[in-house]
Design a protein around this motif. Structure first.
Motif, PDB file in Angstrom:
ATOM      1  N   ALA A  99      19.795 -50.323 -31.244  1.00 35.18           N
ATOM      2  CA  ALA A  99      20.362 -48.982 -31.015  1.00 35.18           C
ATOM      3  C   ALA A  99      21.736 -49.097 -30.349  1.00 35.18           C
ATOM      4  CB  ALA A  99      19.409 -48.155 -30.156  1.00 35.18           C
ATOM      5  N   TYR A 103      25.351 -47.947 -31.815  1.00 37.10           N
ATOM      6  CA  TYR A 103      26.197 -47.059 -30.991  1.00 37.10           C
ATOM      7  C   TYR A 103      27.618 -47.607 -30.943  1.00 37.10           C
ATOM      8  CZ  TYR A 103      27.912 -44.443 -26.982  1.00 37.10           C
ATOM      9  OH  TYR A 103      28.664 -43.637 -26.151  1.00 37.10           O
ATOM     10  N   THR A 109      23.589 -43.026 -31.402  1.00 35.29           N
ATOM     11  CA  THR A 109      22.188 -43.450 -31.235  1.00 35.29           C
ATOM     12  C   THR A 109      21.734 -43.268 -29.787  1.00 35.29           C
ATOM     13  OG1 THR A 109      22.958 -45.692 -30.820  1.00 35.29           O
ATOM     14  CG2 THR A 109      22.284 -45.189 -33.090  1.00 35.29           C
ATOM     15  N   PHE A 112      18.134 -42.703 -29.127  1.00 39.11           N
ATOM     16  CA  PHE A 112      17.275 -43.884 -29.313  1.00 39.11           C
ATOM     17  C   PHE A 112      17.348 -44.795 -28.087  1.00 39.11           C
ATOM     18  CE2 PHE A 112      18.305 -42.707 -33.749  1.00 39.11           C
ATOM     19  CZ  PHE A 112      17.015 -42.496 -34.201  1.00 39.11           C
TER      20      PHE A 112
END
Ligand SMILES: [Fe+2]
Ligand SMILES: [Fe+2]
Length: 184
Positions: A99, A103, A109, A112
């Motif tokens: 994640a 990003y 994200t 997440f």
């Protein structure tokens, strides 16, 4: 000292680190921004300290020696659960890294990242409590004083090697990255 002494000190540091997650989660939600340096530091802590150094001693030494003993069904069940839980933590850290990488590539994200940080912050205290309150002390009963002393010495030796293993990996990784850069 019993071998579970240093294991319990390590639990205290893991808990201290995990408590920082709450503030980080709050900041990500508030700003919709991920501090990737914090995530890298947290991942390094979990992988190197909580997993390789701490779970490493549990699995490679304590559990290995317990497997040679005739365990009660309850202790055998808890040991299997703990091993599974270590795997779950590794998978969750893998998802957190993924994640964070996405990003960094520009994908949003952050939700997440929040959910994996939450999972880890929820998981570790329960895992640690199971070991501290229901496993470590009764498990010492399976070992003689000499066996416990030997285990403690093996723990120290395991720790002594960790710093070298860690930084050998760091250098190898950097060399690998340079190699990739040269191929381009
Ligand atoms: Fe554990
Ligand atoms: Fe532990």
């Amino acid at each position: 000292m019993k071998p579970i002494g240093p294991m319990m000190w390590e639990h205290r540091l893991i808990e201290k680190m995990l408590r920082l997650f709450d503030d980080e989660i709050r900041k990500i939600i508030e700003w919709n921004k991920v501090d990737t340096v914090f995530i890298d530091t947290a991942v390094d802590f979990i992988r190197t300290y909580a997993d390789r150094t701490h779970h490493g001693k549990e699995e490679d030494i304590l559990f290995r020696d317990l497997e040679k003993k005739k365990l009660s069904s309850e202790h055998a069940r808890i040991m299997a659960e703990l091993t599974e839980e270590h795997k779950y933590a590794r998978r969750t850290v893998g998802k957190l890294i993924d994640a964070k990488e996405r990003y960094l590539k520009g994908e949003n994200t952050s939700q997440f990242v929040v959910s994996f940080l939450k999972e880890l912050a929820w998981f570790y205290p329960q895992h640690i409590e199971k070991e501290d309150k229901h496993f470590f002390f009764p498990c010492m009963e399976y070992f003689t004083k000499e066996e416990q002393d030997r285990m403690l010495s093996e723990f120290w030796e395991f720790d002594r090697k960790m710093i070298h293993e860690k930084y050998t990996k760091v250098v190898d990784l950097l060399i690998g990255e340079r190699g990739k850069g040269a191929e381009k």
